[in-house]
Design a protein around this motif. Sequence first.
Motif, mmCIF file in Angstrom:
data_model
loop_
_atom_site.group_PDB
_atom_site.id
_atom_site.type_symbol
_atom_site.label_atom_id
_atom_site.label_comp_id
_atom_site.label_asym_id
_atom_site.label_seq_id
_atom_site.Cartn_x
_atom_site.Cartn_y
_atom_site.Cartn_z
ATOM 1 N N LEU A 131 0.726 -1.322 -0.039
ATOM 2 C CA LEU A 131 -0.046 -0.091 -0.120
ATOM 3 C C LEU A 131 0.934 1.336 -0.051
ATOM 4 O O LEU A 131 0.822 2.296 -0.682
ATOM 5 N N SER A 132 1.794 1.237 0.791
ATOM 6 C CA SER A 132 2.750 2.494 0.780
ATOM 7 C C SER A 132 3.350 2.539 -0.467
ATOM 8 O O SER A 132 3.437 3.720 -0.863
ATOM 9 N N PHE A 133 3.844 1.691 -1.004
ATOM 10 C CA PHE A 133 4.433 1.619 -2.624
ATOM 11 C C PHE A 133 3.361 2.465 -3.655
ATOM 12 O O PHE A 133 3.609 3.524 -4.184
ATOM 13 N N TYR A 134 2.081 1.760 -3.543
ATOM 14 C CA TYR A 134 1.147 2.441 -4.522
ATOM 15 C C TYR A 134 0.823 4.013 -4.123
ATOM 16 O O TYR A 134 0.620 4.675 -4.785
ATOM 17 N N GLU A 135 0.848 4.106 -2.780
ATOM 18 C CA GLU A 135 0.611 5.651 -2.387
ATOM 19 C C GLU A 135 1.710 6.657 -2.547
ATOM 20 O O GLU A 135 1.387 7.839 -2.942
ATOM 21 N N SER A 136 2.899 6.075 -2.820
ATOM 22 C CA SER A 136 4.118 6.841 -3.166
ATOM 23 C C SER A 136 4.715 6.752 -4.570
ATOM 24 O O SER A 136 5.781 6.998 -4.808
#
Length: 408
Positions: A48-53
């Motif tokens: 999720l952190s990857f997709y958000e950033s």
Amino acid sequence: MVGQSPLEPGESRAAVLLEPFVHQVGGHMSMLQYDEHTVCKPLVSQELSFYESLPLAMRQFTPQYKGIVSVHLKRDSLGNLALLASPCLQAESCGRQESAAGDPSVSMRHRHRRAAGSDCTVLKWSHTQLSKTFRDSCPGKRLLRTDLQYCTDPLLEDKNGNQPERKSHNPWGLHCHRQQLSRLSKHNENKLHQFLLLENVVSKYSYPCILDLKMGTRQHGDDASEEKKARHIRKCQQSTSASLGVRLCGMQVYQADTGHFLCKDKYYGRKLSAEGFKQTLRQFLCNGNQLRTELLEPIVLRLKALLSVIRKQSSYRFYSSSLLIIYDGQEHKESTAALGNHLHFPRTNCTPPQGTQHSRVDVRMIDFAHTTFKGSKCNHTTYDGPDQGYIFGLENLIKILQSLSEGK
């Protein structure tokens, strides 16, 4: 009906019955079909952190992130298990997913948030009803679903350690789905599990031919235990991950001569030598009648574009991520006519007319549960420079495909 239209204020909405994604060829987490253009998978905070950033330059090479849904297990009166997706009911979790205006995924997130206070009517469908009501979006899906519906044999090797070829169906998605149902069945039925909603990157293909490649020379994440780390290092050393920086994780290829998909899974991929890997790439481009040489150039061009982007991503490490190469197993009439006899008698120097094939091939990065980068919300090691293991794999993949186009 699998898909749901956006809600107006005050309206209630039925929960969405999730199904196994029949075109899943690799991975261990079950991908589920949310609607024709959307799949979902269990939420992992690091992914999720990857997709958000996600860097802007990488967006064309990853599935579009569409938000989060809550999923729970439902058992009907006959004991059948089903997974149902409801609008994200945890307001604080949904709210923090909102991003800047103009993000194409915001509309779906608003759709979920508006429905958060509504009552969700649970759909109690039997497996028979399920098969009748599910919208088949492409002939390839119907072909695979027909066999998946009645395929109950486990993925097993024979006594000699060989994996039988499965030309009539791709059992991997169903295999993963059974494992996931088994895991979730240990929890209380009312327990909500958060899932990521992602673009279904093969929805536009009639007969999606998919190659799932595990990229890089290292597969364990920074959080791996010593036991898991040793296990992944051993798998890399004993496969093409170490020698080429890439190994086969799964594959399905439509065979025009039989009308079925030829499928391979990760166990087959682990045993391949460098030469065996090359021959499998060749098989991926063969439809049973001919080698689809006209697809080589657009695939290589897209891989080179990805390589250029990855070289510029400092601190990123895509441990255990995969790369999908996709094309349509159905040859379109207009391109067949344009290419003439080259399709039937492939020559190594044939070049397709400009624009005839580029829209029918795709390259996408997936699976970022162990991806690390500077600024990630998850605790991990911070690295300098680009991911050299991933670059090594891309460079070798490009070289192999180029050698196939040269007839070597």
